[in-house]
Scaffold this motif. Structure first.
Motif, PDB file in Angstrom:
ATOM      1  N   ASP A  44       0.835  -1.195   0.000  1.00 37.57           N
ATOM      2  CA  ASP A  44       0.000   0.000   0.000  1.00 37.57           C
ATOM      3  C   ASP A  44       0.868   1.243   0.000  1.00 37.57           C
ATOM      4  O   ASP A  44       0.671   2.153   0.811  1.00 37.57           O
ATOM      5  CB  ASP A  44      -0.902   0.017   1.243  1.00 37.57           C
ATOM      6  CG  ASP A  44      -1.790  -1.218   1.323  1.00 37.57           C
ATOM      7  OD1 ASP A  44      -2.347  -1.580   0.285  1.00 37.57           O
ATOM      8  OD2 ASP A  44      -1.894  -1.805   2.410  1.00 37.57           O
ATOM      9  N   ALA A  65      10.287   3.521   6.203  1.00 37.61           N
ATOM     10  CA  ALA A  65       9.393   3.486   5.039  1.00 37.61           C
ATOM     11  C   ALA A  65      10.180   3.773   3.761  1.00 37.61           C
ATOM     12  O   ALA A  65      10.996   4.687   3.718  1.00 37.61           O
ATOM     13  CB  ALA A  65       8.275   4.502   5.206  1.00 37.61           C
ATOM     14  N   ARG A 108      -2.651  -4.653   5.752  1.00 40.31           N
ATOM     15  CA  ARG A 108      -1.992  -3.503   5.143  1.00 40.31           C
ATOM     16  C   ARG A 108      -0.502  -3.794   5.025  1.00 40.31           C
ATOM     17  O   ARG A 108       0.112  -4.395   5.916  1.00 40.31           O
ATOM     18  CB  ARG A 108      -2.205  -2.235   5.972  1.00 40.31           C
ATOM     19  CG  ARG A 108      -3.672  -1.873   6.170  1.00 40.31           C
ATOM     20  CD  ARG A 108      -3.848  -0.388   6.347  1.00 40.31           C
ATOM     21  NE  ARG A 108      -3.662   0.331   5.096  1.00 40.31           N
ATOM     22  CZ  ARG A 108      -3.820   1.641   4.968  1.00 40.31           C
ATOM     23  NH1 ARG A 108      -4.136   2.377   6.027  1.00 40.31           N
ATOM     24  NH2 ARG A 108      -3.652   2.246   3.809  1.00 40.31           N
ATOM     25  N   VAL A 139       3.421  -2.202   3.554  1.00 43.39           N
ATOM     26  CA  VAL A 139       4.179  -1.037   3.127  1.00 43.39           C
ATOM     27  C   VAL A 139       5.618  -1.447   2.851  1.00 43.39           C
ATOM     28  O   VAL A 139       6.189  -2.258   3.594  1.00 43.39           O
ATOM     29  CB  VAL A 139       4.122   0.074   4.200  1.00 43.39           C
ATOM     30  CG1 VAL A 139       4.796  -0.346   5.494  1.00 43.39           C
ATOM     31  CG2 VAL A 139       4.718   1.373   3.684  1.00 43.39           C
ATOM     32  N   LEU A 199       2.570   1.026  11.605  1.00 42.06           N
ATOM     33  CA  LEU A 199       2.586  -0.211  10.825  1.00 42.06           C
ATOM     34  C   LEU A 199       3.988  -0.820  10.813  1.00 42.06           C
ATOM     35  O   LEU A 199       4.157  -2.032  10.982  1.00 42.06           O
ATOM     36  CB  LEU A 199       2.105   0.071   9.403  1.00 42.06           C
ATOM     37  CG  LEU A 199       1.698  -1.126   8.544  1.00 42.06           C
ATOM     38  CD1 LEU A 199       0.727  -0.686   7.457  1.00 42.06           C
ATOM     39  CD2 LEU A 199       2.910  -1.806   7.895  1.00 42.06           C
ATOM     40  N   ALA A 240       4.075   9.526   7.865  1.00 42.99           N
ATOM     41  CA  ALA A 240       2.865   9.583   8.677  1.00 42.99           C
ATOM     42  C   ALA A 240       2.947   8.700   9.915  1.00 42.99           C
ATOM     43  O   ALA A 240       3.629   7.673   9.928  1.00 42.99           O
ATOM     44  CB  ALA A 240       1.660   9.179   7.834  1.00 42.99           C
ATOM     45  N   ALA A 260      -0.967   4.520  -0.444  1.00 43.59           N
ATOM     46  CA  ALA A 260      -2.014   4.809   0.521  1.00 43.59           C
ATOM     47  C   ALA A 260      -1.475   5.455   1.792  1.00 43.59           C
ATOM     48  O   ALA A 260      -2.206   6.130   2.502  1.00 43.59           O
ATOM     49  CB  ALA A 260      -2.767   3.523   0.865  1.00 43.59           C
ATOM     50  N   LEU A 261      -0.209   5.244   2.095  1.00 45.52           N
ATOM     51  CA  LEU A 261       0.373   5.736   3.335  1.00 45.52           C
ATOM     52  C   LEU A 261       1.502   6.711   3.039  1.00 45.52           C
ATOM     53  O   LEU A 261       2.441   6.391   2.324  1.00 45.52           O
ATOM     54  CB  LEU A 261       0.914   4.563   4.166  1.00 45.52           C
ATOM     55  CG  LEU A 261      -0.121   3.536   4.648  1.00 45.52           C
ATOM     56  CD1 LEU A 261       0.579   2.383   5.348  1.00 45.52           C
ATOM     57  CD2 LEU A 261      -1.131   4.184   5.575  1.00 45.52           C
ATOM     58  N   GLU A 283       0.632   6.813  11.004  1.00 46.24           N
ATOM     59  CA  GLU A 283       0.066   5.516  10.646  1.00 46.24           C
ATOM     60  C   GLU A 283       1.122   4.613  10.036  1.00 46.24           C
ATOM     61  O   GLU A 283       1.156   3.399  10.291  1.00 46.24           O
ATOM     62  CB  GLU A 283      -1.091   5.708   9.661  1.00 46.24           C
ATOM     63  CG  GLU A 283      -1.839   4.424   9.317  1.00 46.24           C
ATOM     64  CD  GLU A 283      -2.970   4.654   8.346  1.00 46.24           C
ATOM     65  OE1 GLU A 283      -3.732   3.715   8.088  1.00 46.24           O
ATOM     66  OE2 GLU A 283      -3.078   5.789   7.827  1.00 46.24           O
ATOM     67  N   THR A 284       1.999   5.182   9.230  1.00 49.08           N
ATOM     68  CA  THR A 284       3.084   4.403   8.631  1.00 49.08           C
ATOM     69  C   THR A 284       4.044   3.931   9.714  1.00 49.08           C
ATOM     70  O   THR A 284       4.486   2.772   9.716  1.00 49.08           O
ATOM     71  CB  THR A 284       3.846   5.253   7.606  1.00 49.08           C
ATOM     72  OG1 THR A 284       2.924   5.748   6.636  1.00 49.08           O
ATOM     73  CG2 THR A 284       4.926   4.444   6.911  1.00 49.08           C
TER      74      THR A 284
END
Length: 335
Positions: free
Chosen positions: A13, A115, A56, A58, A27, A21, A16-17, A23-24
């Protein structure tokens, strides 16, 4: 082939991320880490993979501590923690210039997981050891735990050239053109001079970088964390216009080791935005503040105190720092 897209399940994704962030970050911290390949050009063990959690996924970079090569001026086994500390500082400024970075366990032991930014790399099929997890002692061996990944053109660690490298500023600079080497004594409109470099021609050429607000913010962060290796290949841009910076393992030293390609604003007044960010950061790293506690888990007490002094010094002077001392001001090669 694209290893990430050929693993028997949907691609990550990535779109999407946002790379920086919260959220990243969550994860990366909580998900299952799978190694897919190794970045061939990197000096330390740098592995490409993906993290999956509750459906999800990444893409990520995983740098196990076991794959770090010893440095004469930094304690062994601390580069991963310094990368995480740099992300925490970037996050605290609100500029989000460093992708989400966590310290976690992986197939080759504890390491930095960050990431991935930009296009996914191409890689050869991963070896059987990648499926089994391998051994931490083999973290630096491309054949013992993962396939190899060609990072050229992605802007990832030790890629083939500076992000947005161009032959010169005569054609103007866009979001992707951040660095250039020009034949002349003036940088041209929209560019800032860094210094002269030898290119093999009769006279040195001028190294310049874009007069770009994103780079200027990054120059402030580099001064705060005392980044000893800001190269062009560490600057990554996305089509959205976002800029991200990677490779901060040689940061936070107590001695002045600022070495960067972003000297174009040296001695100039800090922007009001930068001053406000520095004041907020000073509060965030004060003793007993939450960020100070977090940093104390990643770098030494002396390094945290040196960090505070650098922030205070920048606020007091109100200017971007000047190169000085015996430490080389510009990394070489600049890529």
């Amino acid at each position: 082939m694209n290893q990430a897209a050929d693993c028997g399940h949907p691609p990550p994704d990535a779109a999407a991320l946002a790379p920086a962030a919260e959220e990243t970050r969550a994860l990366l911290e909580s998900g299952t880490l799978l190694v897919l390949g190794q970045i061939r050009q990197a000096s330390n063990a740098v592995l490409f993979g993906e993290v999956e959690h509750e459906g999800r996924r990444v893409p990520c970079v995983y740098k196990p501590v076991a794959g770090e090569r010893p440095l004469w001026d930094f304690p062994d086994g601390t580069l991963a923690q310094r990368e995480v500390a740099a992300y925490e500082i970037s996050r605290a400024t609100g500029w989000d210039l460093i992708p989400a970075t966590v310290l976690r366990e992986g197939p080759y032991g504890e390491g930095m997981c960050q990431a991935w930014v930009g296009p996914l790399p191409d890689s050869e099929p991963a070896g059987a050891a990648a499926e089994d997890g391998g051994d931490a002692d083999d973290a630096g061996d491309a054949e013992a735990g993962a396939g190899t990944v060609d990072a050229a053109g992605t802007g990832r660690p030790d890629a083939s050239g500076p992000a947005g490298e161009t032959s010169g500023p005569d054609g103007g600079h866009g979001g992707e053109e951040l660095l250039a080497i020009v034949d002349g004594e003036e940088p041209g409109e929209g560019w800032k001079p860094v210094g002269y470099v030898e290119t093999g021609s009769a006279r040195p050429a001028l190294l310049v970088h874009a007069d770009d607000d994103r780079l200027r913010r990054l120059a402030v962060i580099d001064a705060v964390i005392n980044n000893g290796d800001r190269k062009g290949g560490h600057l990554l841009t996305l089509p959205t216009g976002a800029l991200y910076a990677i490779d901060h393992g040689v940061s936070f030293h107590v001695d002045d080791k600022l070495r960067t390609l972003l000297w174009g604003w040296a001695g100039e007044e800090l922007t009001s935005e930068a001053t406000a960010a520095l004041r907020a950061l000073a509060t965030a790293v004060a003793e007993s503040a939450p960020l100070a506690g977090r940093l104390s888990e990643l770098i030494t007490a002396a390094e945290v105190e040196a960090l505070r002094k650098r922030i205070d010094g920048l606020i007091s002077s109100g200017r971007h720092p000047l190169p000085g001392g015996d430490w080389p001001a510009i990394p070489w090669p600049p890529v």
